[in-house]
Design a protein around this motif. Structure first.
Motif, PDB file in Angstrom:
ATOM      1  N   HIS A  94       0.803  -1.220   0.000  1.00 33.79           N
ATOM      2  CA  HIS A  94       0.000   0.000   0.000  1.00 33.79           C
ATOM      3  C   HIS A  94       0.837   1.272   0.000  1.00 33.79           C
ATOM      4  N   SER A  95       1.965   1.254   0.695  1.00 37.06           N
ATOM      5  CA  SER A  95       2.785   2.466   0.819  1.00 37.06           C
ATOM      6  C   SER A  95       3.657   2.740  -0.399  1.00 37.06           C
ATOM      7  N   CYS A  96       3.746   1.782  -1.314  1.00 37.53           N
ATOM      8  CA  CYS A  96       4.626   1.922  -2.476  1.00 37.53           C
ATOM      9  C   CYS A  96       4.195   3.113  -3.335  1.00 37.53           C
ATOM     10  N   GLY A  97       5.145   3.979  -3.626  1.00 39.71           N
ATOM     11  CA  GLY A  97       4.872   5.144  -4.450  1.00 39.71           C
ATOM     12  C   GLY A  97       4.881   6.446  -3.685  1.00 39.71           C
ATOM     13  N   ASN A  98       5.115   6.365  -2.349  1.00 42.81           N
ATOM     14  CA  ASN A  98       5.139   7.608  -1.564  1.00 42.81           C
ATOM     15  C   ASN A  98       6.536   8.202  -1.454  1.00 42.81           C
ATOM     16  N   GLY A  99       7.521   7.555  -2.099  1.00 40.61           N
ATOM     17  CA  GLY A  99       8.875   8.078  -2.106  1.00 40.61           C
ATOM     18  C   GLY A  99       9.711   7.714  -0.905  1.00 40.61           C
ATOM     19  N   VAL A 100       9.140   6.950   0.024  1.00 40.66           N
ATOM     20  CA  VAL A 100       9.852   6.536   1.235  1.00 40.66           C
ATOM     21  C   VAL A 100       9.938   5.011   1.243  1.00 40.66           C
ATOM     22  N   GLU A 143      12.086  -2.551  -1.543  1.00 37.46           N
ATOM     23  CA  GLU A 143      13.533  -2.464  -1.742  1.00 37.46           C
ATOM     24  C   GLU A 143      13.938  -1.067  -2.188  1.00 37.46           C
ATOM     25  N   CYS A 144      12.982  -0.313  -2.701  1.00 35.12           N
ATOM     26  CA  CYS A 144      13.225   1.040  -3.202  1.00 35.12           C
ATOM     27  C   CYS A 144      11.873   1.724  -3.302  1.00 35.12           C
ATOM     28  N   ASP A 145      11.855   3.006  -3.521  1.00 38.85           N
ATOM     29  CA  ASP A 145      10.592   3.718  -3.747  1.00 38.85           C
ATOM     30  C   ASP A 145      10.898   5.006  -4.487  1.00 38.85           C
ATOM     31  N   SER A 146      10.636   4.996  -5.778  1.00 38.98           N
ATOM     32  CA  SER A 146      10.954   6.142  -6.632  1.00 38.98           C
ATOM     33  C   SER A 146       9.892   7.226  -6.562  1.00 38.98           C
ATOM     34  N   GLY A 147       8.753   6.916  -5.930  1.00 37.28           N
ATOM     35  CA  GLY A 147       7.653   7.864  -5.914  1.00 37.28           C
ATOM     36  C   GLY A 147       6.839   7.834  -7.189  1.00 37.28           C
ATOM     37  N   GLN A 168       7.739  -0.818 -10.592  1.00 37.71           N
ATOM     38  CA  GLN A 168       6.473  -0.209 -10.178  1.00 37.71           C
ATOM     39  C   GLN A 168       5.981  -0.695  -8.820  1.00 37.71           C
ATOM     40  N   ASN A 169       6.438  -1.880  -8.381  1.00 34.19           N
ATOM     41  CA  ASN A 169       6.019  -2.405  -7.079  1.00 34.19           C
ATOM     42  C   ASN A 169       7.087  -2.208  -6.005  1.00 34.19           C
ATOM     43  N   CYS A 170       7.959  -1.250  -6.238  1.00 35.68           N
ATOM     44  CA  CYS A 170       8.995  -0.872  -5.263  1.00 35.68           C
ATOM     45  C   CYS A 170       9.956  -2.010  -4.966  1.00 35.68           C
ATOM     46  N   THR A 171      10.305  -2.766  -5.992  1.00 34.96           N
ATOM     47  CA  THR A 171      11.360  -3.770  -5.902  1.00 34.96           C
ATOM     48  C   THR A 171      12.426  -3.421  -6.933  1.00 34.96           C
ATOM     49  N   LEU A 172      13.633  -3.922  -6.711  1.00 37.95           N
ATOM     50  CA  LEU A 172      14.699  -3.706  -7.686  1.00 37.95           C
ATOM     51  C   LEU A 172      14.429  -4.549  -8.920  1.00 37.95           C
TER      52      LEU A 172
END
Length: 553
Positions: free
Chosen positions: A485-491, A497-501, A511-515
């Motif tokens: 749920h938090s993926c995409g907030n930049g944190v 593993e990452c979050d580009s926002g 897109q799912n905050c993984t490398l």
């Protein structure tokens, strides 16, 4: 773009030693997410509001029943004035839990289908369509339309069904020997009641990814891409039909190999146990792939004692057990397990006569939960494992002393690398095999209570206030492409593993905050892999690239 339909997945009853349907007593308390990202801070109303991203027919007959509300469900927090309204609230609550934990910004259409059936299962569900070779998808891999919609950020199914679901009408109308409990939580034991909220979460997870390819398709489902077959030393998706069939017959043979699932296993799963004979005589005691399930925890120092084996034919137990560890089949504990009839209550008798711990069997399709009346540790294990353990014990002298202790660096239901096993073995129904966790894959207890994994082969609970949890399944859904749920907030937060926002992803953060990349694609992703030889990855050759894309030592 390829489109295919899929057979339904089925949630079936487990069976006991004498192949009779088990009548389990089901319970559930208010959902505890234990440090998950979002739902811990939400009220019931907010969770239900989150379900609005799912579309379904709220005028379906099961939701419009004007019958009196179910008293048990009312006691357990669902205070709607009619039975139909209770069902609708519980259904929305289950969907809202999912929507509160995953980032879902494309509508998921659910279609109910009805047909005559028997009492052998509670519900079935499936994805309606699958897609391949779209944006953010692994090439030549089938994705359920509900996930494809999120990856492409568009409605690939053109407002058609994404997930089909059938709730067994015989359980809805009371024609079977159990009923649904529509409660949002539980304060007391629920006699012969099926946890409706957990059941819906389980079936929806099938429709969202825990599925395999149609029998006529050569390309694997995304779930299959994540599986590693130990005896074949190959990815499940690379095997032919015959090889896949053979691999599924072997217990503890196929693991879920997703990177996020591996990373999170130690945070989510409980520590396993082992039984060690205190003797110099050569022995072959097999590993206990089990779950300590009781309100009394196994001490850090373990429990030392001799073994007392209870005979299944008589279930007789007598005398002072004086700190012994009792080995007994589940058929001798019918009262504790909620089977038909209550004539056998051997666990309780053993505890009352001084037993220090219990090791018991369970049917192949489920894991038994804790019992509120038992205070000594109860270790459950699949029947096949139980038989192997008993045979090994019977080869040693009867006065051998054993230590029942925690198994350092070994998580319940996982292999030596901490990867959870999926459910395989002989005599398992086609709808149960492969598409669930092995029953011993056990989340850590919360407040000394068992936590039920929603993707266990069966959704029933035991005689205790079990807590529902999608925690041990969220990493697997992320490995398949879903985003927390938090993926995409930049944190960068839990399960990321990452979050580009950027919800569409970038070259360095998916897109799912993984490398980017996955092990087995043949491309070395330096941020997460030491090597990647694709189809040539194996775990047996020194200096070769392993199935986890590390160099074998």
């Amino acid at each position: 773009m390829f489109i295919s339909t899929k057979q339904q997945s089925t949630t079936k009853h487990p069976r006991c030693l004498k192949n009779r349907l088990i009548n389990f007593i089901l319970t559930a308390i208010l959902v505890s997410f234990s440090s998950l990202t979002n739902a811990t801070t939400l009220t019931v109303e907010q969770i239900i509001d989150a379900s609005s991203i799912f579309k379904f027919d709220e005028n379906h007959s099961m939701f419009t029943s004007t019958a009196a509300p179910d008293e048990l469900s009312t006691t357990n927090g669902n205070t709607e004035s009619t039975l139909g309204a209770q069902r609708l609230k519980a259904f929305k609550y289950a969907l809202g839990i999912i929507a509160s934990e995953l980032r879902i910004n494309q509508t998921i259409d659910i279609v109910f289908y009805d047909s005559d059936t028997n009492c052998d299962y509670y519900a079935t569900a499936s994805y309606a369509y699958s897609y391949q070779n779209g944006k953010n998808q692994i090439a030549n891999t089938l994705y359920p339309s509900s996930l494809a919609n999120q990856l492409l950020q568009t409605d690939t199914s053109n407002n058609s069904a994404d997930i089909w679901i059938r709730i067994n009408p015989k359980y809805l109308n009371g024609s079977c020997n159990k009923k649904f409990n529509y409660g949002l939580y539980s304060n007391e034991k629920n006699v012969n009641a099926i946890d409706f909220v957990q059941l819906i979460m389980h079936e929806m997870t099938h429709g969202m990814g825990f599925e395999k390819r149609p029998s006529n398709d050569s390309n694997p489902f995304i779930y299959e891409r994540m599986l590693w077959v130990k005896d074949k030393q190959d990815y499940y998706s690379n095997l032919n039909n015959d090889q896949r069939t053979e691999a599924q017959k072997v217990v503890s043979n196929i693991v879920f190999n997703g990177r996020i699932t591996r990373q999170q296993a130690s945070n989510i799963l409980d520590t396993s146990v082992k039984l060690v004979p205190q003797t110099t005589q050569e022995s072959n005691i097999p590993k206990i792939d089990s779950n300590v399930v009781t309100t009394g925890a196994l001490p850090e120092s373990g429990i030392v004692g001799q073994i007392n084996i209870v005979n299944f034919d008589t279930c007789a137990i007598s005398g002072n057990l004086g700190g012994k560890i009792v080995l007994l089949p589940d058929g001798c504990a019918r009262k504790e397990f909620g089977y038909d009839g209550t004539q056998y209550d051997t666990i309780i008798k053993a505890q009352n006569q001084g037993a220090s711990a219990i090791i018991t069997s369970a049917a192949e399709t489920f894991r038994v939960s804790a019992f509120t009346d038992i205070t000594i540790p109860v270790v459950t294990m699949p029947l096949s494992d139980y038989k192997n353990l008993q045979s090994a014990i019977e080869l040693l002298p009867s006065d051998t002393t054993y230590s029942l202790e925690k198994q350092a660096n070994k998580l319940m239901g996982t292999d030596e690398s901490g990867r959870p096993f999926v459910h395989t073995g002989l005599n398992l129904g086609s709808a149960s095999i492969l598409l669930h966790w092995k029953p011993s894959v056990s989340p850590k207890p919360v407040n000394n209570r068992t936590v039920r994994n929603i993707m266990e082969p069966n959704t029933v609970n035991g005689l205790e206030y079990a807590q529902r949890s999608i925690r041990s399944t969220i990493p697997a859904l992320i490995d398949m492409g879903w985003a927390v749920h938090s993926c995409g907030n930049g944190v960068v937060e839990e399960f990321e593993e990452c979050d580009s926002g950027n919800i569409n992803g970038t070259a360095s953060c998916a897109q799912n905050c993984t490398l980017p990349g996955y092990c087995g694609d043949g491309v070395v992703n330096s941020a997460t892999e030491e090597c990647d030889d694709g189809k040539n990855n194996n775990d047996n050759t020194v200096n070769a690239c392993s199935s986890m894309c590390t160099v074998n030592k």
